[in-house]
Design a protein around this motif. Structure first.
Motif, PDB file in Angstrom:
ATOM      1  N   PHE A  88      -2.441   1.697   6.982  1.00 17.51           N
ATOM      2  CA  PHE A  88      -1.407   1.689   6.992  1.00 17.51           C
ATOM      3  C   PHE A  88      -0.009   0.924   6.882  1.00 17.51           C
ATOM      4  CE2 PHE A  88      -3.745   5.238   8.411  1.00 17.51           C
ATOM      5  CZ  PHE A  88      -4.010   6.175   7.702  1.00 17.51           C
ATOM      6  N   VAL A  89       0.278   0.588   5.253  1.00 17.51           N
ATOM      7  CA  VAL A  89       0.800  -0.815   5.370  1.00 17.51           C
ATOM      8  C   VAL A  89       2.599  -0.246   4.645  1.00 17.51           C
ATOM      9  CG1 VAL A  89       1.124  -2.531   3.658  1.00 17.51           C
ATOM     10  CG2 VAL A  89      -0.907  -2.252   4.414  1.00 17.51           C
ATOM     11  N   LEU A  90       3.374  -0.579   4.816  1.00 19.37           N
ATOM     12  CA  LEU A  90       4.708   0.028   4.416  1.00 19.37           C
ATOM     13  C   LEU A  90       4.962  -0.860   4.087  1.00 19.37           C
ATOM     14  CD1 LEU A  90       5.458   1.946   8.042  1.00 19.37           C
ATOM     15  CD2 LEU A  90       4.453   2.955   6.173  1.00 19.37           C
ATOM     16  N   ALA A  91       5.737  -1.014   2.606  1.00 19.07           N
ATOM     17  CA  ALA A  91       6.130  -1.720   2.319  1.00 19.07           C
ATOM     18  C   ALA A  91       8.068  -1.852   2.431  1.00 19.07           C
ATOM     19  CB  ALA A  91       6.078  -2.428   0.699  1.00 19.07           C
ATOM     20  N   GLY A  92       8.915  -3.314   2.440  1.00 21.57           N
ATOM     21  CA  GLY A  92      10.527  -3.184   2.731  1.00 21.57           C
ATOM     22  C   GLY A  92      10.196  -1.636   3.418  1.00 21.57           C
ATOM     23  N   THR A  93      10.135  -1.215   4.339  1.00 23.17           N
ATOM     24  CA  THR A  93      10.874  -0.301   4.838  1.00 23.17           C
ATOM     25  C   THR A  93      11.623  -0.534   6.289  1.00 23.17           C
ATOM     26  OG1 THR A  93       8.677   0.366   5.986  1.00 23.17           O
ATOM     27  CG2 THR A  93      10.707   1.140   7.076  1.00 23.17           C
ATOM     28  N   ARG A 103      -4.317   1.293  13.061  1.00 23.30           N
ATOM     29  CA  ARG A 103      -3.776  -0.118  11.979  1.00 23.30           C
ATOM     30  C   ARG A 103      -2.586  -0.293  11.085  1.00 23.30           C
ATOM     31  NH1 ARG A 103      -8.586  -3.048   9.097  1.00 23.30           N
ATOM     32  NH2 ARG A 103      -7.394  -4.827   9.307  1.00 23.30           N
ATOM     33  N   LEU A 104      -1.443  -0.327  11.873  1.00 21.97           N
ATOM     34  CA  LEU A 104      -0.299  -0.018  10.911  1.00 21.97           C
ATOM     35  C   LEU A 104       0.123  -1.818  10.621  1.00 21.97           C
ATOM     36  CD1 LEU A 104       2.277   1.275   9.709  1.00 21.97           C
ATOM     37  CD2 LEU A 104       3.368   1.141  12.273  1.00 21.97           C
ATOM     38  N   ASP A 105       0.577  -1.963   9.055  1.00 28.04           N
ATOM     39  CA  ASP A 105       0.587  -3.206   8.915  1.00 28.04           C
ATOM     40  C   ASP A 105       2.230  -2.853   7.971  1.00 28.04           C
ATOM     41  OD1 ASP A 105      -1.638  -4.515   9.334  1.00 28.04           O
ATOM     42  OD2 ASP A 105      -2.110  -4.960   7.534  1.00 28.04           O
ATOM     43  N   LEU A 106       3.506  -3.895   7.973  1.00 23.58           N
ATOM     44  CA  LEU A 106       4.700  -3.878   7.372  1.00 23.58           C
ATOM     45  C   LEU A 106       4.768  -4.956   6.535  1.00 23.58           C
ATOM     46  CD1 LEU A 106       5.856  -3.109  10.942  1.00 23.58           C
ATOM     47  CD2 LEU A 106       5.594  -1.432   9.533  1.00 23.58           C
ATOM     48  N   ALA A 107       4.854  -4.763   5.396  1.00 27.27           N
ATOM     49  CA  ALA A 107       5.346  -5.723   4.530  1.00 27.27           C
ATOM     50  C   ALA A 107       6.763  -6.052   3.865  1.00 27.27           C
ATOM     51  CB  ALA A 107       4.111  -5.339   2.999  1.00 27.27           C
ATOM     52  N   ALA A 108       6.540  -7.159   4.581  1.00 24.20           N
ATOM     53  CA  ALA A 108       8.844  -7.717   4.155  1.00 24.20           C
ATOM     54  C   ALA A 108       8.851  -6.322   4.798  1.00 24.20           C
ATOM     55  CB  ALA A 108       8.639  -8.268   2.982  1.00 24.20           C
ATOM     56  N   PRO A 109       9.216  -5.799   5.655  1.00 23.65           N
ATOM     57  CA  PRO A 109      10.215  -4.902   6.335  1.00 23.65           C
ATOM     58  C   PRO A 109      11.356  -5.752   6.860  1.00 23.65           C
ATOM     59  CG  PRO A 109       9.189  -5.863   8.615  1.00 23.65           C
ATOM     60  CD  PRO A 109       8.912  -6.118   7.003  1.00 23.65           C
ATOM     61  N   ALA A 110      12.771  -4.510   6.212  1.00 24.43           N
ATOM     62  CA  ALA A 110      14.008  -4.534   6.208  1.00 24.43           C
ATOM     63  C   ALA A 110      14.928  -4.660   7.317  1.00 24.43           C
ATOM     64  CB  ALA A 110      14.282  -4.599   4.721  1.00 24.43           C
ATOM     65  N   CYS A 111      14.444  -3.797   8.423  1.00 25.37           N
ATOM     66  CA  CYS A 111      14.431  -4.014   9.108  1.00 25.37           C
ATOM     67  C   CYS A 111      13.624  -4.472  10.908  1.00 25.37           C
ATOM     68  CB  CYS A 111      14.843  -2.427   9.748  1.00 25.37           C
ATOM     69  SG  CYS A 111      13.166  -1.510   9.346  1.00 25.37           S
TER      70      CYS A 111
END
Length: 185
Positions: free
Chosen positions: A9-14, A34-42
């Protein structure tokens, strides 16, 4: 049989760490990790994220952070984008529950990355272009936009449901339930 290790599960720009924590909890509720973070804003590990993760802090702390969506998607064979908007650049666009059984089959062939956009606007067209499949949740026209963690929960639920042994839609007409007075008697 679905191997949960093949689903990310990929969260983009959260923008909200609370949503990251709530998403971690949602995926763990349905047997995924599996959690992935693409360029998180926090800060994905702040107090709000940890508080919302509750008993899924292990998923939260194991989340991989990537500098870009492209980097996060590099190893995925199937990429599922979520969007409430449809349009000429967003086709084919499947209902979430309709596509879930197909994703079970695709997971046998390789890794699936399920992508969710930022809270304020969702995935942009150029991000959706990276997806092999697009899905939406049929919501009310009055308030069609879901919170990102809610959408993650629905996606994890539908994938889990589709993977259950004997999972199939109900067939034939259902007998109407008894009314309240009949049930009470």
């Amino acid at each position: 049989m679905l191997d949960p290790a093949r689903v990310r599960f990929v969260l983009a720009g959260t923008r909200s760490s609370g949503n990251i924590g709530a998403a971690a909890r949602a995926i763990k509720n349905f047997g995924f990790a599996r959690l992935d973070l693409a360029a998180p804003a926090c800060d994905p590990l702040d107090d709000s994220a940890r508080r919302m993760a509750v008993d899924a802090r292990d998923v939260l702390e194991a989340a991989r952070a990537w500098t870009s969506l492209d980097a996060a998607l590099a190893s995925a064979r199937t990429v599922v984008g979520t969007s409430r908007r449809t349009g000429k650049h967003r086709r084919p666009h499947y209902r979430l529950d309709e596509l879930a059984p197909t994703l079970i089959e695709l997971a046998r062939a390789g890794e699936i990355a399920w992508v969710f956009g930022p809270e304020d606007h969702g995935l942009r067209d150029d991000e959706l272009d990276r997806c092999t499949h697009l899905v939406h949740v049929p919501t009310s026209a009055e308030l069609p936009s879901l919170n990102v963690a809610q959408t993650v929960l629905l996606a994890a639920y539908e994938l889990r449901r589709a993977a259950l042994p004997g999972a199939a839609p109900l067939e034939g007409p259902l007998e109407p339930p008894a009314d309240h007075a009949e049930r009470e008697s």
